[in-house]
Design a protein around this motif. Sequence first.
Motif, PDB file in Angstrom:
ATOM      1  N   ILE A 208       0.825  -1.214  -0.154  1.00  0.00           N
ATOM      2  CA  ILE A 208      -0.024   0.129  -0.125  1.00  0.00           C
ATOM      3  C   ILE A 208       0.880   1.164  -0.058  1.00  0.00           C
ATOM      4  O   ILE A 208       1.760   1.372   0.905  1.00  0.00           O
ATOM      5  N   GLY A 209       0.509   2.246  -0.947  1.00  0.00           N
ATOM      6  CA  GLY A 209       1.247   3.531  -1.050  1.00  0.00           C
ATOM      7  C   GLY A 209       0.016   4.360  -0.325  1.00  0.00           C
ATOM      8  O   GLY A 209      -1.020   4.430  -0.565  1.00  0.00           O
ATOM      9  N   VAL A 210       0.486   5.064   0.854  1.00  0.00           N
ATOM     10  CA  VAL A 210      -0.253   6.136   1.469  1.00  0.00           C
ATOM     11  C   VAL A 210       0.080   7.311   1.020  1.00  0.00           C
ATOM     12  O   VAL A 210       0.838   7.997   1.194  1.00  0.00           O
ATOM     13  N   VAL A 211      -0.780   8.032   0.191  1.00  0.00           N
ATOM     14  CA  VAL A 211      -0.435   9.004  -0.869  1.00  0.00           C
ATOM     15  C   VAL A 211      -0.748  10.409   0.057  1.00  0.00           C
ATOM     16  O   VAL A 211      -1.729  10.700   0.570  1.00  0.00           O
ATOM     17  N   ASP A 212       0.682  11.125   0.272  1.00  0.00           N
ATOM     18  CA  ASP A 212       0.284  12.322   1.098  1.00  0.00           C
ATOM     19  C   ASP A 212       0.463  13.650   0.277  1.00  0.00           C
ATOM     20  O   ASP A 212       0.278  14.712   0.835  1.00  0.00           O
ATOM     21  N   SER A 213       1.136  13.493  -1.113  1.00  0.00           N
ATOM     22  CA  SER A 213       1.013  14.667  -1.864  1.00  0.00           C
ATOM     23  C   SER A 213       1.048  14.327  -3.328  1.00  0.00           C
ATOM     24  O   SER A 213       1.031  13.091  -3.616  1.00  0.00           O
ATOM     25  N   GLY A 214       0.996  15.194  -4.238  1.00  0.00           N
ATOM     26  CA  GLY A 214       1.024  15.023  -5.480  1.00  0.00           C
ATOM     27  C   GLY A 214       1.585  16.128  -6.333  1.00  0.00           C
ATOM     28  O   GLY A 214       1.705  17.077  -5.950  1.00  0.00           O
ATOM     29  N   GLN A 215       2.243  15.495  -7.574  1.00  0.00           N
ATOM     30  CA  GLN A 215       3.098  16.592  -8.244  1.00  0.00           C
ATOM     31  C   GLN A 215       2.223  17.785  -8.707  1.00  0.00           C
ATOM     32  O   GLN A 215       1.161  17.262  -9.251  1.00  0.00           O
ATOM     33  N   GLY A 216       2.897  18.878  -8.933  1.00  0.00           N
ATOM     34  CA  GLY A 216       2.072  20.022  -9.771  1.00  0.00           C
ATOM     35  C   GLY A 216       2.437  19.550 -11.188  1.00  0.00           C
ATOM     36  O   GLY A 216       3.441  18.962 -11.492  1.00  0.00           O
ATOM     37  N   VAL A 217       1.738  20.106 -12.185  1.00  0.00           N
ATOM     38  CA  VAL A 217       1.690  19.973 -13.365  1.00  0.00           C
ATOM     39  C   VAL A 217       1.633  21.368 -14.191  1.00  0.00           C
ATOM     40  O   VAL A 217       0.816  22.162 -13.992  1.00  0.00           O
ATOM     41  N   PHE A 218       2.766  21.516 -15.333  1.00  0.00           N
ATOM     42  CA  PHE A 218       2.603  22.433 -16.094  1.00  0.00           C
ATOM     43  C   PHE A 218       2.321  22.083 -17.529  1.00  0.00           C
ATOM     44  O   PHE A 218       3.120  21.151 -18.323  1.00  0.00           O
ATOM     45  N   TRP A 219       1.380  22.164 -18.280  1.00  0.00           N
ATOM     46  CA  TRP A 219       1.218  21.695 -19.467  1.00  0.00           C
ATOM     47  C   TRP A 219       1.482  22.906 -20.738  1.00  0.00           C
ATOM     48  O   TRP A 219       0.904  24.187 -20.490  1.00  0.00           O
TER      49      TRP A 219
END
Length: 416
Positions: A208-219
């Motif tokens: 299990i991955g306990v997700v604490d953050s997510g990457q920002g994205v520039f398109w």
Amino acid sequence: MSRAATNLQIDSARLWGSIHETAKFGATAKGGVRRLTLSEEDRQVRDWFRKACEDAGLEVHVDTLGSMFALRKGRDMSKPPIGIGSHLDTQPTGGKFDGILGTLGALEVIRTLNDAGIETEAPICIVNWTNEEGSRFAPAMMASAAYVGDFTVDDILSRKDAEGVTVGDALDKIGYRGETKVGTQKFSSFVELHIEQGPILEAENRTIGVVDSGQGVFWYDGRIVGFESHAGSTPMPLRRDALLTLSQFALALEQIAIRLGPNAVGTIGEAVIQNPSRNVIPGEIAFTIDCRSKDADTLDALDQSLRAAAAEIAARRKVEIAIDLVWRKPPTHFDPKLVDAVEHAAENLGYSHRRITSGAGHDACNLNTIMPAAMVFVPCKDGISHNELEDATQADCAAGANVLMHTVLALAGVAS
């Protein structure tokens, strides 16, 4: 929580069967799934999902962007529901698990609670968000972005695919432009189950991955304008070659991301020569850029370095380079209490786990801007996703659904 609820496990075989049954809609010869959003294949899986939810006793409604909401009543209907789910659309050469696991895992949670006769205090609502992938219409995660107010509904409905078909027309064609106003269905929180789409959990043998953050994205949308000329009669030093310029710019992007690493990545995912011909030097190219980091300052540095490189290369090669930022998603930091709830569920169930950052964007990242949100990751084979080879084990999928269910029970409460 009652002993029955504490020991509750989802039906692993039933979840696995649902994943493979829905994989028929858009199945590819190489074992993957091609189910572009709002396509005929998407209609087929949506119809399947609607029936499955209704068979589970859920009330299903669809909003004007086609997102599907399936509500299981709680004892106290004055409480806003716990939201769970993900998406059912895929990449052009996608797999069976990206998004699908989260949506069908949520369905399995409801089926398991029904089988056990467990009533929750707060209601629970499964969501199938429209166009998470962004492969047919841009931006990605458009329905959840509109839900949180990042875009207007009219803006999203007017977005066009490569053939000029609008989101609104595509919704009408498959019969999924709903009547419910976007944002009508409220939530107290949202929890999304997903495959990792990266190699970390598998490499560390964690379930299990306990997700604490997510990457920002520039398109970005990019364009290089050079000069078309004869491939045989134009000397190399006199050429204004758009393709060679793009090649140099792509290598510059790679070096910028490496320099700003390890938490920086950059990708040129599309490149199209305008009016290509075997014996003509390319004069114009359209291309896309995807840059990501979990650190906002790093994203800004990526942006500045990219623009500086574009200006330097354009001047040296005597061409024009334009890069326009078309989508900006800041890094996500998920709600600490919900992250703790996911971690506690994994611990109580005895699964090996670790905190992790999501390299990909998800609907939960959008929702986190207006409500508490969290994510549960499970490993995928070799970290491969957005590919027909995408794979995960039945045991890991079941583990993720179990963590989702016990997180939801902790949030929704079990009616006494």
